[in-house]
Design a protein around this motif. Structure first.
Motif, short mmCIF file in Angstrom:
data_model
loop_
_atom_site.label_atom_id
_atom_site.label_comp_id
_atom_site.label_asym_id
_atom_site.label_seq_id
_atom_site.Cartn_x
_atom_site.Cartn_y
_atom_site.Cartn_z
N ALA A 109 -5.37 -11.41 21.91
CA ALA A 109 -6.74 -11.56 21.82
C ALA A 109 -7.20 -11.69 20.36
O ALA A 109 -8.32 -12.34 20.33
N PHE A 110 -6.65 -11.16 19.13
CA PHE A 110 -7.15 -11.41 17.92
C PHE A 110 -5.76 -11.86 17.10
O PHE A 110 -6.00 -12.86 16.45
N THR A 111 -4.73 -10.99 16.83
CA THR A 111 -3.79 -11.36 15.91
C THR A 111 -3.35 -12.89 15.97
O THR A 111 -3.03 -13.35 14.74
N ASP A 112 -3.03 -13.29 16.94
CA ASP A 112 -2.47 -14.53 17.30
C ASP A 112 -3.66 -15.71 17.25
O ASP A 112 -3.17 -17.08 17.57
N THR A 113 -4.85 -15.51 17.32
CA THR A 113 -5.73 -16.67 17.43
C THR A 113 -5.96 -17.01 15.91
O THR A 113 -5.50 -16.52 14.90
N LEU A 157 -8.69 -14.56 9.11
CA LEU A 157 -9.16 -13.52 8.45
C LEU A 157 -8.12 -12.56 7.89
O LEU A 157 -8.46 -11.91 6.75
N ARG A 158 -7.01 -12.42 8.55
CA ARG A 158 -5.88 -11.70 8.03
C ARG A 158 -5.57 -12.11 6.71
O ARG A 158 -4.75 -11.29 5.81
N GLU A 159 -5.38 -13.49 6.67
CA GLU A 159 -4.75 -14.28 5.30
C GLU A 159 -5.52 -13.79 4.32
O GLU A 159 -5.30 -13.74 3.07
N ALA A 160 -6.94 -13.67 4.58
CA ALA A 160 -7.78 -13.24 3.42
C ALA A 160 -7.62 -11.75 2.83
O ALA A 160 -7.58 -11.68 1.76
N VAL A 161 -7.44 -10.98 3.76
CA VAL A 161 -6.97 -9.72 3.28
C VAL A 161 -5.72 -9.64 2.75
O VAL A 161 -5.55 -8.92 1.56
N TRP A 162 -4.77 -10.44 3.27
CA TRP A 162 -3.29 -10.38 2.51
C TRP A 162 -3.20 -11.11 1.25
O TRP A 162 -2.59 -10.42 0.34
N ALA A 163 -4.28 -11.75 1.07
CA ALA A 163 -4.30 -12.36 -0.52
C ALA A 163 -4.85 -11.42 -1.47
O ALA A 163 -4.38 -11.15 -2.76
N LEU A 209 -3.75 1.64 2.76
CA LEU A 209 -4.31 0.30 3.56
C LEU A 209 -5.06 0.98 4.98
O LEU A 209 -4.35 1.65 5.48
N SER A 210 -6.30 0.50 5.07
CA SER A 210 -7.00 0.50 6.22
C SER A 210 -7.49 -0.66 6.55
O SER A 210 -8.63 -1.25 5.68
N ASN A 211 -6.97 -1.43 7.55
CA ASN A 211 -7.70 -2.85 8.03
C ASN A 211 -8.57 -3.02 9.26
O ASN A 211 -8.33 -2.21 10.04
N PHE A 212 -9.43 -3.78 9.26
CA PHE A 212 -10.01 -4.38 10.27
C PHE A 212 -10.94 -3.19 11.14
O PHE A 212 -10.63 -3.08 12.38
#
Length: 284
Positions: free
Chosen positions: A25-29, A35-41, A135-138
């Motif tokens: 529903a989210f991670t693989d979309t 969005l996750r790549e922006a956080v990983w940067a 870290l606390s994400n999303f």
């Protein structure tokens, strides 16, 4: 989180309900990846190989696995047994389970967590306790009405100059407001301004959520942590409830994601967004 669902559940039950379908529903979309790549940067700038990171609300383990692959050790915590089970399976398949310790932790009862004893013992024997970063994400911290007790506890667990990266949903999401106003849904458009609003997790479960501004979050973590930076995540990209738009027009939103990266650290992008990424440093 989508506000148009029921029934209202405790957070751990809601996330258990969502665990099996969360990645699809989210991670693989397409939106989830952008969005996750922006956080990983940002994580790549703050957390270096060899560090030991505490992750709060780790979900299905996507961030813990990414950190472990980069050579970090991770203590990944969540209050949902279902999420932790999915995360353990993914870490094993990725071959990084030796660098990740998964533990159940209820952020609402963090003062009773047994790591406190371990941390105090380490503090007495080896000086200040233990983690190099947190870290606390999303939006996991959005399930807390008041994050000050958490901040005080983390101050005992994070070494001086250790970094916190906290990604929380804020009160002003232009995409969400404009979309729902355009569809005549005024109550939904303004939901983030109401304390203890209902947010959707997975397929039909809802939980109580609160939407702190970056300034409020920084105030809650003072005086133990000083602010370093605020970055918008989901400034030009829509919230997850509008993810189908990104699947329909991926190239347009990829361009918007590139523009967002350039704007994200500057006002008003730091307050007008789906999530605010707040970076803090432990005071010495």
């Amino acid at each position: 989180m989508n506000p148009n669902a029921d029934p209202l559940l405790k957070p751990e039950a809601a996330f258990d309900h969502a665990a099996a379908s969360y990645d699809a529903a989210f991670t693989d979309t397409h939106l989830g990846r952008l969005l996750r790549e922006a956080v990983w940067a940002r994580l790549a700038q703050q957390f270096q190989p060899g560090m030991h990171i505490l992750e709060l609300n780790c979900g299905t383990g996507e961030d813990a696995i990414w950190l472990a692959r980069r050579g970090l050790r991770v203590t990944a915590t969540d209050n949902s047994p279902g999420m932790l089970a999915v995360a353990r399976g993914k870490a094993g398949r990725a071959g990084v389970d030796d660098r990740i310790e998964f533990r159940r932790l209820d952020l609402g009862e963090i003062g009773e967590w047994r790591f406190e004893v371990e941390g105090e013992r380490r503090e007495r024997e080896d000086g200040p306790a233990g983690f190099d970063g947190v870290l606390s994400n999303f939006g996991g911290l959005n399930c807390l009405a008041d994050r000050r007790p958490l901040a005080e506890r983390l101050a005992r667990w994070v070494r001086p100059a250790g970094r916190l990266v906290l990604v929380v949903m804020g009160p002003l999401c232009p995409w969400e407001i404009a979309w729902h106003l355009a569809h005549g849904e005024v109550h939904t458009a303004l939901r983030r301004w109401r304390p203890g609003a209902e947010g959707h997790v997975g397929d039909g479960a809802t939980v109580r959520v609160w939407y702190p501004s970056p300034c409020r979050l920084q105030a809650e973590f003072a005086p133990w942590f000083r602010p370093l930076a605020v970055v918008g995540v989901g400034v030009l990209l829509p919230p997850s409830s509008l993810g189908p738009l990104v699947e329909r027009w991926p190239r347009i939103f990829e361009r918007l994601a590139r523009v967002e990266r350039r704007l994200a650290g500057h006002f008003p992008a730091t307050v007008l967004n789906d999530h605010s990424l707040v970076e803090l440093e432990r005071e010495g």
